[in-house]
Scaffold this motif. Sequence first.
Motif, PDB file in Angstrom:
ATOM      1  N   ALA A  85       3.633   2.212  31.033  1.00  0.00           N
ATOM      2  CA  ALA A  85       3.326   2.362  29.423  1.00  0.00           C
ATOM      3  C   ALA A  85       3.870   3.116  28.690  1.00  0.00           C
ATOM      4  N   VAL A  86       3.920   2.900  27.146  1.00  0.00           N
ATOM      5  CA  VAL A  86       4.253   3.458  26.320  1.00  0.00           C
ATOM      6  C   VAL A  86       3.547   3.911  25.436  1.00  0.00           C
ATOM      7  N   ALA A  87       3.658   5.381  24.629  1.00  0.00           N
ATOM      8  CA  ALA A  87       3.118   5.701  23.166  1.00  0.00           C
ATOM      9  C   ALA A  87       2.947   5.186  22.756  1.00  0.00           C
ATOM     10  N   VAL A  88       1.713   4.611  21.891  1.00  0.00           N
ATOM     11  CA  VAL A  88       1.951   3.891  20.564  1.00  0.00           C
ATOM     12  C   VAL A  88       1.216   4.877  19.641  1.00  0.00           C
ATOM     13  N   HIS A  89       0.536   5.687  19.659  1.00  0.00           N
ATOM     14  CA  HIS A  89      -0.109   6.384  18.061  1.00  0.00           C
ATOM     15  C   HIS A  89      -0.254   8.328  19.842  1.00  0.00           C
ATOM     16  N   ARG A  90      -0.487   8.868  18.951  1.00  0.00           N
ATOM     17  CA  ARG A  90      -1.600  10.154  18.921  1.00  0.00           C
ATOM     18  C   ARG A  90      -2.847  10.774  17.901  1.00  0.00           C
ATOM     19  N   PHE A  91      -3.400  11.144  18.248  1.00  0.00           N
ATOM     20  CA  PHE A  91      -4.411  12.090  18.228  1.00  0.00           C
ATOM     21  C   PHE A  91      -3.688  13.753  18.525  1.00  0.00           C
ATOM     22  N   PRO A  92      -4.208  14.363  17.153  1.00  0.00           N
ATOM     23  CA  PRO A  92      -4.252  15.796  17.482  1.00  0.00           C
ATOM     24  C   PRO A  92      -4.886  16.650  18.416  1.00  0.00           C
ATOM     25  N   ASP A  93      -6.643  16.047  18.090  1.00  0.00           N
ATOM     26  CA  ASP A  93      -7.296  16.830  18.032  1.00  0.00           C
ATOM     27  C   ASP A  93      -8.640  15.296  18.814  1.00  0.00           C
ATOM     28  N   GLY A 130      -7.231  -0.343  12.823  1.00  0.00           N
ATOM     29  CA  GLY A 130      -5.633  -0.642  12.442  1.00  0.00           C
ATOM     30  C   GLY A 130      -4.533   0.234  12.344  1.00  0.00           C
ATOM     31  N   ILE A 131      -5.204   1.307  12.956  1.00  0.00           N
ATOM     32  CA  ILE A 131      -3.934   2.776  12.763  1.00  0.00           C
ATOM     33  C   ILE A 131      -2.718   2.100  13.377  1.00  0.00           C
ATOM     34  N   VAL A 132      -2.551   2.155  14.595  1.00  0.00           N
ATOM     35  CA  VAL A 132      -1.493   1.099  14.773  1.00  0.00           C
ATOM     36  C   VAL A 132      -1.143   0.059  14.407  1.00  0.00           C
ATOM     37  N   PRO A 133      -0.268  -0.462  13.822  1.00  0.00           N
ATOM     38  CA  PRO A 133       0.532  -1.600  12.716  1.00  0.00           C
ATOM     39  C   PRO A 133       0.000  -2.663  13.546  1.00  0.00           C
ATOM     40  N   ASP A 134       1.114  -3.064  14.578  1.00  0.00           N
ATOM     41  CA  ASP A 134       0.906  -4.010  15.771  1.00  0.00           C
ATOM     42  C   ASP A 134       0.279  -3.882  16.312  1.00  0.00           C
ATOM     43  N   LEU A 135      -1.124  -3.771  16.482  1.00  0.00           N
ATOM     44  CA  LEU A 135      -2.271  -3.931  16.728  1.00  0.00           C
ATOM     45  C   LEU A 135      -4.152  -4.333  16.078  1.00  0.00           C
ATOM     46  N   ALA A 136      -3.900  -5.324  16.026  1.00  0.00           N
ATOM     47  CA  ALA A 136      -4.951  -5.738  14.765  1.00  0.00           C
ATOM     48  C   ALA A 136      -5.767  -5.973  15.826  1.00  0.00           C
ATOM     49  N   PHE A 137      -7.194  -6.162  15.337  1.00  0.00           N
ATOM     50  CA  PHE A 137      -7.975  -6.525  16.438  1.00  0.00           C
ATOM     51  C   PHE A 137      -9.306  -7.119  15.272  1.00  0.00           C
ATOM     52  N   ASP A 138      -9.996  -8.179  15.999  1.00  0.00           N
ATOM     53  CA  ASP A 138     -10.526  -9.404  15.250  1.00  0.00           C
ATOM     54  C   ASP A 138     -12.589  -8.973  15.237  1.00  0.00           C
ATOM     55  N   ILE A 139     -12.173  -8.452  16.420  1.00  0.00           N
ATOM     56  CA  ILE A 139     -13.803  -7.907  17.946  1.00  0.00           C
ATOM     57  C   ILE A 139     -13.284  -6.886  18.333  1.00  0.00           C
TER      58      ILE A 139
END
Length: 492
Positions: free
Chosen positions: A54-62, A129-138
């Motif tokens: 698995a690869v990291a796609v986003h990080r939340f500081p908290d 949509g905070i991850v540009p290449d991960l867009a979802f309709d539902i």
Amino acid sequence: MRILAVASEIFPLVKTGGLGDVTGGLPPALNAAGARTTTIVPGYPAVLGALPDAVAVHRFPDLFGGPATILRGTFPQAAGASLDILAVDAPHLYARAGNPYLGADGREWSDNGLRFAGLGAAAAAIGTGIVPDLAFDIVHAHDWQGAMAVVYLHFHDGPRPGTVLTVHNLAFQGRYPAALFPRLGLPDSAFILNGLEYYGDVSFLKGGLSYADRITTVSPTYAREITGPENGMGLDGLLRHRAGVLSGILNGIDDATWNPATDTLIPGRYGRGRLGRRDANKTALRQRMGLDEVPDALLIGVVSRLTSQKGLDMLVDQIDGLVAAGMQLAVLGSGDPDLEDAFVSAAEWHLGSVGCVIGYDETVAHLIQAGSDALLVPSRFEPCGLTQLYALRYGAIPVVARVGGLADSVIDANEAALVAGVATGIQFWPTTAEGLQAALHRLLALWRDRPVWDRVQRNGMAADVSWRGSASRYVALYQSLLAERPAREEAS
């Protein structure tokens, strides 16, 4: 069409019950039906261990007390399929061995409210949509553990995907003291009667039910039942208010995993045209359960949580009569200590006629389906149930209470159904000891008429219990929701 499922477990990465089976079995069927599905789950040790690449796609500081990373990976399945997974790697919330919900002492983790609020908040952020290449309709959330994704999306300031909440069991509601609310990061307007507030507490499920664009349950009958006070678990008023967006879609099963013709967990593989090979499984089940080899004895199986909701207390009262009538019983399950003790005592008292394994064992579960003549599910309420679907697939005639998904999935062997050639099992009502006793008498009479028994058995094995039909209904639901959200469709 892109779907983000939100779940607290997914088979085979992590499973405690039917929820994991559903969230693991539905995505491949949705993919085949044109709804590309990714599932976001907590980063339990078992999940992270199953996704080494698995690869990291986003990080939340908290994320409710510590940093978190969203990891993206795939888990291979049979026939070249795979599960697309997003794991919320938040060690302060999920890096705990064992059960996803309980500590070693059997009690819920004290911070479960934050743990599953964290899942919901992460899912909502990904959904917007905070991850540009991960867009979802539902965004499709499952049960109270996923319901906060719906709540966070409702209060999101900006375009958002459509939301669906599936209720697998209304009895579990994610209820916490009001002191939790200020930590959830929601506006005060969320803590109202028509929101998260529930008799002064916070209810994750109630929030999801209040704000979801669509609500589904896991069977049409259960969708009707929960709008009444008997099965509404205190939420029937809200569900009647939202009846216009409420529907029931019957669960299916993974018919590749649960296939008697290819099942590696049973000694005798078979199909509708080779039912004689089933005998090897009955022999093996008797050996595993310490039952006598009595060729003509009807063997009844049970795979269940041992609780009063499942009606197993009624079965305890019927064991003496069941054995006196020449039947045998094989039980696999765990639950209420008193019921566990009752079945263990029955196995000791009726040595050779009653067998019991306390706990859960996947191999024994498959062996019971493949070796029992009948499978008993006497639940007082049952949103859907999966064991009766496995039973149909494996040729164990299901005996079920006429409730929820049991009523929707089994065709009672009444006179009209037998004449029409469509019967697949036995239903009984009311869910009382007397009702169960009558059903067992009907079962024994059916067993003694072997040509009729064989037809009912083969009917059940011919039933389509896969996810295919249900997946098409989910896709139709998604499409109807998207048709009401043209702005979102244009944006995606």
